[in-house]
Design a protein around this motif. Structure first.
Motif, PDB file in Angstrom:
ATOM      1  N   HIS A  80       0.677  -1.061  -0.251  1.00  0.00           N
ATOM      2  CA  HIS A  80       0.022   0.004  -0.130  1.00  0.00           C
ATOM      3  C   HIS A  80       0.924   1.248  -0.026  1.00  0.00           C
ATOM      4  O   HIS A  80       0.265   2.513   0.366  1.00  0.00           O
ATOM      5  CB  HIS A  80      -0.885  -0.088   1.326  1.00  0.00           C
ATOM      6  CG  HIS A  80      -1.952  -0.875   1.161  1.00  0.00           C
ATOM      7  ND1 HIS A  80      -1.662  -2.280   1.359  1.00  0.00           N
ATOM      8  CD2 HIS A  80      -3.222  -1.182   0.702  1.00  0.00           C
ATOM      9  CE1 HIS A  80      -2.857  -3.195   1.206  1.00  0.00           C
ATOM     10  NE2 HIS A  80      -3.834  -2.314   0.696  1.00  0.00           N
ATOM     11  N   PHE A  81       1.872   1.221  -0.537  1.00  0.00           N
ATOM     12  CA  PHE A  81       3.290   2.208  -0.223  1.00  0.00           C
ATOM     13  C   PHE A  81       2.760   3.212  -1.461  1.00  0.00           C
ATOM     14  O   PHE A  81       2.736   2.531  -2.765  1.00  0.00           O
ATOM     15  CB  PHE A  81       4.298   1.772  -0.352  1.00  0.00           C
ATOM     16  CG  PHE A  81       5.458   2.792  -0.297  1.00  0.00           C
ATOM     17  CD1 PHE A  81       6.111   3.111   1.090  1.00  0.00           C
ATOM     18  CD2 PHE A  81       6.157   3.221  -1.336  1.00  0.00           C
ATOM     19  CE1 PHE A  81       7.032   4.289   1.018  1.00  0.00           C
ATOM     20  CE2 PHE A  81       7.376   4.060  -1.394  1.00  0.00           C
ATOM     21  CZ  PHE A  81       7.731   4.736  -0.133  1.00  0.00           C
ATOM     22  N   LYS A  82       2.522   4.244  -1.265  1.00  0.00           N
ATOM     23  CA  LYS A  82       2.490   5.226  -2.362  1.00  0.00           C
ATOM     24  C   LYS A  82       1.621   4.874  -3.372  1.00  0.00           C
ATOM     25  O   LYS A  82       1.420   5.192  -4.562  1.00  0.00           O
ATOM     26  CB  LYS A  82       3.853   5.414  -3.268  1.00  0.00           C
ATOM     27  CG  LYS A  82       4.063   6.968  -3.793  1.00  0.00           C
ATOM     28  CD  LYS A  82       5.425   6.771  -4.226  1.00  0.00           C
ATOM     29  CE  LYS A  82       5.774   7.975  -5.186  1.00  0.00           C
ATOM     30  NZ  LYS A  82       6.092   9.181  -4.520  1.00  0.00           N
ATOM     31  N   ASP A  83       0.138   4.710  -2.734  1.00  0.00           N
ATOM     32  CA  ASP A  83      -0.835   4.214  -3.632  1.00  0.00           C
ATOM     33  C   ASP A  83      -1.847   5.341  -3.494  1.00  0.00           C
ATOM     34  O   ASP A  83      -3.240   5.041  -4.016  1.00  0.00           O
ATOM     35  CB  ASP A  83      -1.440   2.860  -3.217  1.00  0.00           C
ATOM     36  CG  ASP A  83      -2.016   2.994  -1.687  1.00  0.00           C
ATOM     37  OD1 ASP A  83      -1.900   3.745  -1.161  1.00  0.00           O
ATOM     38  OD2 ASP A  83      -2.627   1.822  -1.267  1.00  0.00           O
TER      39      ASP A  83
ATOM     40  N   HIS B 263      -3.422   6.349  -0.980  1.00  0.00           N
ATOM     41  CA  HIS B 263      -4.403   6.365  -0.212  1.00  0.00           C
ATOM     42  C   HIS B 263      -3.629   6.290   1.060  1.00  0.00           C
ATOM     43  O   HIS B 263      -2.922   5.431   1.325  1.00  0.00           O
ATOM     44  CB  HIS B 263      -5.475   5.032  -0.438  1.00  0.00           C
ATOM     45  CG  HIS B 263      -6.171   4.756   0.550  1.00  0.00           C
ATOM     46  ND1 HIS B 263      -6.204   3.980   1.602  1.00  0.00           N
ATOM     47  CD2 HIS B 263      -7.629   5.337   0.725  1.00  0.00           C
ATOM     48  CE1 HIS B 263      -7.166   3.988   2.342  1.00  0.00           C
ATOM     49  NE2 HIS B 263      -8.227   4.722   1.772  1.00  0.00           N
TER      50      HIS B 263
ATOM     51  N   ASP C 295      -2.757   5.154   4.614  1.00  0.00           N
ATOM     52  CA  ASP C 295      -2.873   3.971   5.489  1.00  0.00           C
ATOM     53  C   ASP C 295      -2.171   4.506   6.830  1.00  0.00           C
ATOM     54  O   ASP C 295      -0.713   4.244   6.940  1.00  0.00           O
ATOM     55  CB  ASP C 295      -2.153   2.732   4.924  1.00  0.00           C
ATOM     56  CG  ASP C 295      -2.905   2.155   3.631  1.00  0.00           C
ATOM     57  OD1 ASP C 295      -3.642   1.569   3.644  1.00  0.00           O
ATOM     58  OD2 ASP C 295      -2.444   2.877   2.450  1.00  0.00           O
TER      59      ASP C 295
ATOM     60  N   ASP D  21       4.498   5.636   4.384  1.00  0.00           N
ATOM     61  CA  ASP D  21       3.157   5.463   3.622  1.00  0.00           C
ATOM     62  C   ASP D  21       3.440   5.938   2.162  1.00  0.00           C
ATOM     63  O   ASP D  21       2.436   6.314   1.301  1.00  0.00           O
ATOM     64  CB  ASP D  21       1.825   5.596   3.897  1.00  0.00           C
ATOM     65  CG  ASP D  21       0.801   4.669   3.255  1.00  0.00           C
ATOM     66  OD1 ASP D  21       1.267   3.678   2.706  1.00  0.00           O
ATOM     67  OD2 ASP D  21      -0.323   5.021   3.307  1.00  0.00           O
TER      68      ASP D  21
ATOM     69  N   ASP E 202       1.734   9.236   1.270  1.00  0.00           N
ATOM     70  CA  ASP E 202       0.004   9.119   1.147  1.00  0.00           C
ATOM     71  C   ASP E 202      -0.638  10.078   1.932  1.00  0.00           C
ATOM     72  O   ASP E 202      -1.809  10.405   1.765  1.00  0.00           O
ATOM     73  CB  ASP E 202      -0.305   7.724   1.133  1.00  0.00           C
ATOM     74  CG  ASP E 202       0.041   6.870  -0.198  1.00  0.00           C
ATOM     75  OD1 ASP E 202       0.237   7.585  -1.090  1.00  0.00           O
ATOM     76  OD2 ASP E 202       0.063   5.639  -0.113  1.00  0.00           O
TER      77      ASP E 202
HETATM   78 CA   LIG Z   1      -0.832   4.160   1.179  1.00  0.00          CA
END
Ligand SMILES: [Ca+2]
Ligand SMILES: [Ca+2]
Ligand SMILES: [Ca+2]
Length: 409
Positions: free
Chosen positions: A108-111, A113, A115, A126, A129
């Protein structure tokens, strides 16, 4: 050097005289593009840079009395805890935590969104993000890294790549974009094929360059410290030390990507472009100001040419120049001026021009010209007299005007 029942005691290694790289073996192996562990020492410039991403002395700017390359030892050495000495490899930050949900956070890194569970230093914040609304805090310079992965593969894996390097540097990285907004990732053909390409170019023979194999990518990275500066005072203000730290990881063999070289470019192309534009703008503005000043001066000069003659007459030099022609035509002009100025006394303002022109003269001319009037006026002045003229004449000079034609009419 660690001893004691729980390895809690530490003795510094005995200070050794500065080692020199005398081995002929290492001299032969240096700068051949392959890291030879036997020559991977400070004295041998890390095999001429082969083991240190082509950087022969990552600690070149480190002014510590300690040889900090020998103090990557899982102990804090404050004397090496500066950016130039690569923050003692972050060994003064206490127990370095590991990311608790590493797999999840990597996915979920650099998506784009946030976290929150991954929003910590050890998890790389994250990939920013959770700080998308904060202003960026870019370190000075650009990291130019060559990695043995073709551009397509690198771009597919970009998030993991950036996360891995960010973890080593304890900050966030991103791929720089060029002026067209394209990610700056370019194919790298390797040193050998680069040399071959040169040869081909000079020979001008084979046009087929496609047969060259892409060995890897050249990628331009920027450091964004927006989260680093909030959680730590160990942030790289420029990319020089960051590049050196990556080189020191290469020496230790702790890189997870096949990096070939790292270079810190002190000014990003965009910034040099900006500076260049700024300089051009300043020059243009100065030029416009200069032009304005010159135009204003010229206007003043031109003005003196077409302003009413009274202005130039008052000047001594032009006065002399103008007097001669006036003198030649004196009879007619002066007569007229006398008449007109007299008419002017009554109120007619149609010929101020002449009044101004001959302003200073009527006073002294009056007396002498009154005599000439009767003698030479007749053949020259044939203009009809107006009522005003008549009135003016009637009042003052009845005897001398008795002979003029207008009166005869
Ligand atoms: Ca993320
Ligand atoms: Ca070598
Ligand atoms: Ca240390």
């Amino acid at each position: 050097p660690f001893w004691g029942s729980r390895c809690e005691l530490y003795t510094a290694p005995p200070s050794t005289p500065p080692a020199t790289c005398l081995s002929q073996y290492c001299a032969d192996k240096a700068r051949d593009g392959v890291c030879d562990e036997a020559c991977n020492s400070h004295a041998c410039q890390w095999d001429g840079g082969d083991c240190s991403l082509t950087m022969e002395n990552p600690w070149a700017n480190c002014s510590s009395p300690l040889p900090c390359w020998d103090y990557i030892n899982n102990q804090c050495d404050e004397l090496c805890n500066t950016a130039e000495c690569l923050f003692d490899n972050f060994e003064c930050q206490g127990n370095s935590k590991t990311c608790k949900y590493d797999k999840y956070c990597a996915d979920h890194f650099k998506d784009n969104h946030c976290d929150q569970g991954c929003n910590s230093e050890e998890c790389g914040w994250d990939g920013l993000d959770c700080a998308a609304d904060q202003p960026e805090n870019l370190a000075e310079g650009t990291l130019v890294i060559v990695v043995l992965m073709p551009p397509e593969q690198l771009l597919q894996d970009a998030r993991s790549f950036l996360r891995a390097l960010g973890t080593l540097l304890h900050t966030n990285l991103r791929i720089e974009r060029d002026s067209q907004g394209e990610l700056m990732v370019y194919p790298y053909y390797g040193e050998k094929s680069a040399a071959m390409k040169k040869q081909r170019m000079t020979r001008r023979s084979i046009p087929g360059e496609q047969e060259q194999e892409v060995a890897g990518s050249k990628v331009f990275l920027e450091i964004d410290n927006r989260q680093c500066v909030q959680d730590s005072d160990h942030c790289f203000k420029n990319t020089d030390a960051a590049a050196a730290l990556l080189a020191s990881h290469a020496i230790q063999g702790t890189l997870s990507y096949p990096l070939v070289s790292v270079v810190s470019e002190s000014l990003t192309p965009e910034r040099t472009q900006l500076l260049y534009l700024l300089a051009v703008a300043v020059v243009i503005i100065l030029f416009i100001i200069l032009l304005g000043v010159i135009m204003a001066k010229r206007k003043r000069k031109h003005g003196s040419l077409w302003l009413p003659e009274g202005f130039t007459l008052r000047r001594d030099a032009s006065n002399h120049k103008r007097r001669e022609p006036v003198g030649q035509d004196a009879v007619g002009l002066k007569n007229l001026s006398v008449q007109v100025s007299e008419a002017n006394l009554i109120g007619s303002g149609t010929s101020e021009h002449w009044v101004d022109d001959e302003g200073p003269q009527p006073k002294k001319v009056k007396a002498e010209d009154e005599a000439l009037l009767s003698e030479e006026d007749d053949p020259i002045d044939r203009r009809p007299w107006t009522q005003q003229h008549l009135e003016a004449a009637d009042i003052r000079r009845t005897p001398s005007l008795a002979l003029t034609p207008p009166q005869a009419e």
